[in-house]
Each structure stands twice: as C-alpha cells, then as structure tokens.
Design a protein around this motif. Structure first.
Motif, mmCIF file in Angstrom:
data_model
loop_
_atom_site.group_PDB
_atom_site.id
_atom_site.type_symbol
_atom_site.label_atom_id
_atom_site.label_comp_id
_atom_site.label_asym_id
_atom_site.label_seq_id
_atom_site.Cartn_x
_atom_site.Cartn_y
_atom_site.Cartn_z
ATOM 1 N N TYR A 3 -10.565 1.724 -1.247
ATOM 2 C CA TYR A 3 -10.026 2.691 -0.282
ATOM 3 C C TYR A 3 -10.604 2.502 1.107
ATOM 4 O O TYR A 3 -9.897 2.649 2.100
ATOM 5 C CB TYR A 3 -10.305 4.098 -0.795
ATOM 6 N N GLY A 4 -11.885 2.202 1.200
ATOM 7 C CA GLY A 4 -12.553 2.163 2.494
ATOM 8 C C GLY A 4 -12.490 0.824 3.204
ATOM 9 O O GLY A 4 -13.083 0.646 4.267
ATOM 10 N N THR A 5 -11.772 -0.124 2.656
ATOM 11 C CA THR A 5 -11.676 -1.441 3.298
ATOM 12 C C THR A 5 -11.040 -1.316 4.670
ATOM 13 O O THR A 5 -10.066 -0.588 4.854
ATOM 14 C CB THR A 5 -10.854 -2.397 2.437
ATOM 15 N N ALA A 6 -11.621 -2.002 5.632
ATOM 16 C CA ALA A 6 -11.074 -2.011 6.989
ATOM 17 C C ALA A 6 -10.291 -3.293 7.226
ATOM 18 O O ALA A 6 -10.776 -4.381 6.939
ATOM 19 C CB ALA A 6 -12.202 -1.896 8.005
ATOM 20 N N PHE A 7 -9.100 -3.129 7.754
ATOM 21 C CA PHE A 7 -8.261 -4.266 8.104
ATOM 22 C C PHE A 7 -8.080 -4.291 9.617
ATOM 23 O O PHE A 7 -7.934 -3.239 10.254
ATOM 24 C CB PHE A 7 -6.900 -4.162 7.415
ATOM 25 N N TRP A 8 -8.086 -5.499 10.178
ATOM 26 C CA TRP A 8 -7.992 -5.677 11.620
ATOM 27 C C TRP A 8 -6.818 -6.566 11.977
ATOM 28 O O TRP A 8 -6.477 -7.495 11.240
ATOM 29 C CB TRP A 8 -9.278 -6.314 12.156
ATOM 30 N N GLY A 9 -6.241 -6.281 13.127
ATOM 31 C CA GLY A 9 -5.245 -7.167 13.682
ATOM 32 C C GLY A 9 -5.893 -8.346 14.375
ATOM 33 O O GLY A 9 -7.112 -8.445 14.460
ATOM 34 N N GLN A 10 -5.066 -9.228 14.898
ATOM 35 C CA GLN A 10 -5.574 -10.450 15.515
ATOM 36 C C GLN A 10 -6.005 -10.232 16.967
ATOM 37 O O GLN A 10 -6.688 -11.087 17.541
ATOM 38 C CB GLN A 10 -4.506 -11.551 15.461
ATOM 39 N N PHE A 15 0.849 -1.184 0.000
ATOM 40 C CA PHE A 15 0.000 0.000 0.000
ATOM 41 C C PHE A 15 0.889 1.240 0.000
ATOM 42 O O PHE A 15 2.090 1.148 0.225
ATOM 43 C CB PHE A 15 -0.925 0.022 1.231
ATOM 44 N N THR A 16 0.248 2.398 -0.226
ATOM 45 C CA THR A 16 1.000 3.651 -0.282
ATOM 46 C C THR A 16 0.928 4.415 1.029
ATOM 47 O O THR A 16 1.941 4.904 1.532
ATOM 48 C CB THR A 16 0.470 4.527 -1.425
ATOM 49 N N LYS A 17 -0.296 4.533 1.546
ATOM 50 C CA LYS A 17 -0.471 5.331 2.752
ATOM 51 C C LYS A 17 -1.733 4.890 3.471
ATOM 52 O O LYS A 17 -2.725 4.562 2.843
ATOM 53 C CB LYS A 17 -0.583 6.825 2.395
ATOM 54 N N ILE A 18 -1.686 4.912 4.791
ATOM 55 C CA ILE A 18 -2.868 4.637 5.606
ATOM 56 C C ILE A 18 -3.325 5.940 6.227
ATOM 57 O O ILE A 18 -2.561 6.587 6.957
ATOM 58 C CB ILE A 18 -2.566 3.614 6.712
ATOM 59 N N ASN A 19 -4.547 6.334 5.974
ATOM 60 C CA ASN A 19 -5.042 7.607 6.498
ATOM 61 C C ASN A 19 -5.620 7.495 7.907
ATOM 62 O O ASN A 19 -5.597 8.479 8.645
ATOM 63 C CB ASN A 19 -6.097 8.191 5.567
ATOM 64 N N LEU A 20 -6.167 6.362 8.266
ATOM 65 C CA LEU A 20 -6.742 6.223 9.603
ATOM 66 C C LEU A 20 -6.265 4.923 10.233
ATOM 67 O O LEU A 20 -6.388 3.849 9.654
ATOM 68 C CB LEU A 20 -8.272 6.251 9.549
ATOM 69 N N ALA A 45 -6.940 -0.462 10.565
ATOM 70 C CA ALA A 45 -6.400 0.423 9.536
ATOM 71 C C ALA A 45 -7.413 0.516 8.409
ATOM 72 O O ALA A 45 -7.949 -0.498 7.951
ATOM 73 C CB ALA A 45 -5.071 -0.105 9.001
ATOM 74 N N THR A 46 -7.702 1.747 7.966
ATOM 75 C CA THR A 46 -8.636 1.967 6.869
ATOM 76 C C THR A 46 -8.315 3.290 6.189
ATOM 77 O O THR A 46 -7.428 4.015 6.640
ATOM 78 C CB THR A 46 -10.090 1.947 7.387
ATOM 79 N N GLY A 47 -9.015 3.581 5.089
ATOM 80 C CA GLY A 47 -8.665 4.775 4.326
ATOM 81 C C GLY A 47 -7.275 4.632 3.749
ATOM 82 O O GLY A 47 -6.411 5.489 3.947
#
Length: 119
Positions: free
Chosen positions: A104-111, A28-33, A95-97
């Motif tokens: 772009y709006g996909t939300a990723f979660w840790g474990q 990815f390039t950048k995480i905004n949130l 992490a999202t945005g």
C-alpha cells in the motif's frame, strides 16, 4: 504496477503561468495520495503540493498562494501562477497510498518534466 506520465512543462517568463498534468495508469483500484515534488540543480528534491483522498491539500511554503493542485480521477494537475526564476526545476509526480497493489505504501514517481522560468 503504476505508471505516471507528466506533461506541461516548458519555459516561461517571470510572472507567467504553466499547468502540469500527470496521468496514472496500471493495475490498481484507487490512489489515495497524489502530489508534486521538484528538484533544482544542486538541491534536494522538495515537496511542492500533496492532494490526499481528493480533498485535503498541503503546499510547500515557497509556492503557497501561487500554485494550486487538483485532481480528476487518476490525473493530477498543478496550476502554477506568478512563476519566479526560483521555481525553475524538474517537477515530478508522486502517487502513493494505492489500493489494489501488494504494498500500500509504495511510492511511484513520474519521469519528470522541466520547468524553466527565465526572462
């Protein structure tokens, strides 16, 4: 696409402190949130803190004045002070945005990492 790995959880006595870390990696390039959520047994997941574009912070009411979110590149931290038994939960990194991935709006979660506050 994006992997999040949390660390820093553990058991602490009431009034103690812990610092959580979450490292984001991937293509990815950048995480905004980036942010933190928590979920206690039998309860819904709740927002703890968000950090947007590196500067704008928001906190859930239960943690205001005690927790501080910060970020260094693709690592987000949660400094937790004056911990209370009601802070006991599994803490998840978000992490999202994200620029550079298809949605772009996909939300990723840790474990998740367990935080237990007990005497």
């Amino acid at each position: 696409q994006v992997q999040l790995v949390e660390s820093g959880g553990g058991t602490v006595q009431p009034g103690g402190s812990l610092r959580l870390s979450c490292v984001a990696s991937g293509n990815f390039t950048k995480i905004n949130l980036m942010g933190w959520y928590r979920q206690a047994p039998g309860k819904q997941r709740e927002r703890v803190a968000h950090l947007t574009s590196g500067t704008l912070t928001t906190y859930g009411d239960p943690v205001k004045g005690r927790f501080t979110i910060s970020r260094d590149e693709n690592t987000v931290f949660l400094q937790m002070n004056n911990l209370k038994p009601e802070d006991t939960a599994v803490y998840y990194c978000l992490a999202t945005g994200i620029i550079g991935i298809p949605l772009y709006g996909t939300a990723f979660w840790g474990q998740g990492t367990q935080v237990t506050v007990s005497s």
